[in-house]
Enzyme design. Structure first.
Site, PDB file in Angstrom:
ATOM      1  CB  CYS A 198     -68.942 -47.734 -39.426  1.00  0.00           C
ATOM      2  SG  CYS A 198     -67.926 -46.361 -38.977  1.00  0.00           S
ATOM      3  CG  LEU A 238     -62.545 -48.556 -50.018  1.00  0.00           C
ATOM      4  CD1 LEU A 238     -63.730 -47.598 -50.163  1.00  0.00           C
ATOM      5  CD2 LEU A 238     -61.584 -48.403 -51.188  1.00  0.00           C
ATOM      6  NE  ARG A 283     -65.373 -42.914 -49.551  1.00  0.00           N
ATOM      7  CZ  ARG A 283     -65.242 -43.979 -48.763  1.00  0.00           C
ATOM      8  NH1 ARG A 283     -66.299 -44.550 -48.235  1.00  0.00           N
ATOM      9  NH2 ARG A 283     -64.042 -44.476 -48.528  1.00  0.00           N
ATOM     10  NE  ARG A 323     -68.758 -49.221 -48.123  1.00  0.00           N
ATOM     11  CZ  ARG A 323     -69.060 -48.832 -46.895  1.00  0.00           C
ATOM     12  NH1 ARG A 323     -68.418 -47.811 -46.354  1.00  0.00           N
ATOM     13  NH2 ARG A 323     -69.997 -49.436 -46.202  1.00  0.00           N
ATOM     14  CD  GLU A 343     -73.185 -44.954 -38.978  1.00  0.00           C
ATOM     15  OE1 GLU A 343     -71.972 -44.741 -39.138  1.00  0.00           O
ATOM     16  OE2 GLU A 343     -73.801 -44.623 -37.972  1.00  0.00           O
ATOM     17  CG  ASP A 344     -70.825 -45.820 -44.451  1.00  0.00           C
ATOM     18  OD1 ASP A 344     -71.059 -44.765 -43.837  1.00  0.00           O
ATOM     19  OD2 ASP A 344     -69.764 -46.465 -44.322  1.00  0.00           O
ATOM     20  CG  ASP A 372     -64.782 -51.129 -47.385  1.00  0.00           C
ATOM     21  OD1 ASP A 372     -64.137 -51.081 -46.319  1.00  0.00           O
ATOM     22  OD2 ASP A 372     -64.279 -50.903 -48.498  1.00  0.00           O
ATOM     23  CG  HIS A 424     -68.182 -41.259 -43.428  1.00  0.00           C
ATOM     24  ND1 HIS A 424     -67.720 -42.551 -43.291  1.00  0.00           N
ATOM     25  CD2 HIS A 424     -68.710 -41.184 -44.671  1.00  0.00           C
ATOM     26  CE1 HIS A 424     -67.957 -43.226 -44.407  1.00  0.00           C
ATOM     27  NE2 HIS A 424     -68.553 -42.421 -45.265  1.00  0.00           N
TER      28      HIS A 424
HETATM   29  C1  CIR Z   1     -64.759 -47.056 -46.205  1.00  0.00           C
HETATM   30  O1  CIR Z   1     -63.741 -46.425 -46.502  1.00  0.00           O
HETATM   31  O2  CIR Z   1     -65.821 -46.891 -46.779  1.00  0.00           O
HETATM   32  C2  CIR Z   1     -64.669 -48.092 -45.111  1.00  0.00           C
HETATM   33  N1  CIR Z   1     -63.372 -48.690 -45.133  1.00  0.00           N
HETATM   34  C3  CIR Z   1     -64.954 -47.473 -43.762  1.00  0.00           C
HETATM   35  C4  CIR Z   1     -66.341 -46.939 -43.624  1.00  0.00           C
HETATM   36  C5  CIR Z   1     -66.607 -46.360 -42.286  1.00  0.00           C
HETATM   37  N2  CIR Z   1     -67.975 -46.023 -42.150  1.00  0.00           N
HETATM   38  C6  CIR Z   1     -68.439 -45.045 -41.381  1.00  0.00           C
HETATM   39  O3  CIR Z   1     -67.649 -44.253 -40.849  1.00  0.00           O
HETATM   40  N3  CIR Z   1     -69.738 -44.908 -41.299  1.00  0.00           N
END
Ligand code: CIR
Length: 255
Positions: free
Chosen positions: A250, A20, A133, A87, A67-68, A62, A163
């Site tokens: 991340c 993404l 999100r 995700r 971290e997410d 992704d 985020h």
């Molecule tokens: C996303 O859009 O989910 C990924 N391309 C990027 C996630 C970045 N994660 C973060 O800032 N913790």
């Protein structure tokens, strides 16, 4: 201040190029991303962390942005429920890996969604971004779990960024690196704000690790501001992850 012992990271998958993105920086170069990721792991190790590297997961483009998928602390481990449909499911193998480090895991459940990039911890107080999100239900569930463990929690609605940690980084000692909408946010008024100029906004996603601060390479003003406060500012080249809106925080879970 809490010192970290461990980090969990995941090798980027080839499908990374389909991740993404809202950035207009082009597609990541996979081999360069692999090299940058390996160097990032080296920096975590130099910060004294015992790093576990999970294998690439091609099912989730992704998934390198690990971290997410969890919110970790001394007392609690919470598996998230990512808000990006592509995700959802990434968190399962992270949960399996964390079972060897935590006696029990808690989880965000439907209809809640939450991504770890929306959460930062300052001492015993967690701040939870409400974003595209992380929905209010997810934030409420996390706050309830954390409160049960004796933590405080505050929800912070976001307006402009992906985020919460896209725009802030907690540097310990009550200092918050911040840019844009977070420089004068009433819910963050208790912190000493370390401003990041708009031209270097990407560097607001830095990360404190055991006295050092990892800063994306190429942002000299942010780096100087951090170094001036007495931290060792460590530049890390994450150009390929920036193309997918990701950065230095991340790419790992620290605990
Ligand atoms: C996303 O859009 O989910 C990924 N391309 C990027 C996630 C970045 N994660 C973060 O800032 N913790």
């Amino acid at each position: 201040m809490a010192m970290f012992k461990y980090a969990l990271v995941r090798t980027p998958c080839r499908n990374l190029v389909h991740g993404l993105s809202s950035a207009v920086l082009g597609k990541p170069d996979y081999n360069k991303a692999l090299a940058q990721h390996a160097a990032y792991v080296g920096v975590l190790q130099r910060c004294g962390l015992d790093v576990t590297v999970l294998p690439a997961d091609e099912e989730y483009p992704d998934s390198v942005f690990i971290e997410d998928t969890a919110v970790l602390s001394e007392k609690a481990a919470v598996i998230t429920r990512p808000g990006a449909p592509s995700r959802l499911g990434e968190e399962r193998s992270v949960a399996a890996a964390l079972l060897s480090r935590y006696p029990r895991l808690e989880a965000i459940t439907a209809p809640g969604t939450l991504e770890g990039g929306d959460v930062f911890k300052a001492g015993d107080h967690f701040f939870i971004g409400i974003s595209a999100r992380t929905n209010p239900a997810g934030a409420r569930q996390l706050a309830m779990i954390l409160q049960k463990h004796g933590y405080k929690a505050t929800a912070v609605p976001l307006r402009h960024v992906l985020h919460l940690k896209t725009g802030v980084a907690y540097l310990e000692s009550n200092r918050l690196l911040a840019c844009g909408e977070f420089m004068d946010h009433p819910l963050l008024a208790g912190f000493e704000i370390v401003p990041v100029p708009a031209a270097e906004a990407y560097a607001a996603n830095s990360v404190w690790i055991n006295g050092r601060v990892l800063v994306p390479a190429g942002f000299p003003k942010a780096r100087q501001a951090i170094a001036k406060l007495g931290y060792e500012a460590v530049p890390v080249d994450v150009s390929e992850f920036r193309k997918l809106d990701g950065g230095v925080s991340c790419l790992s879970l620290r605990f």
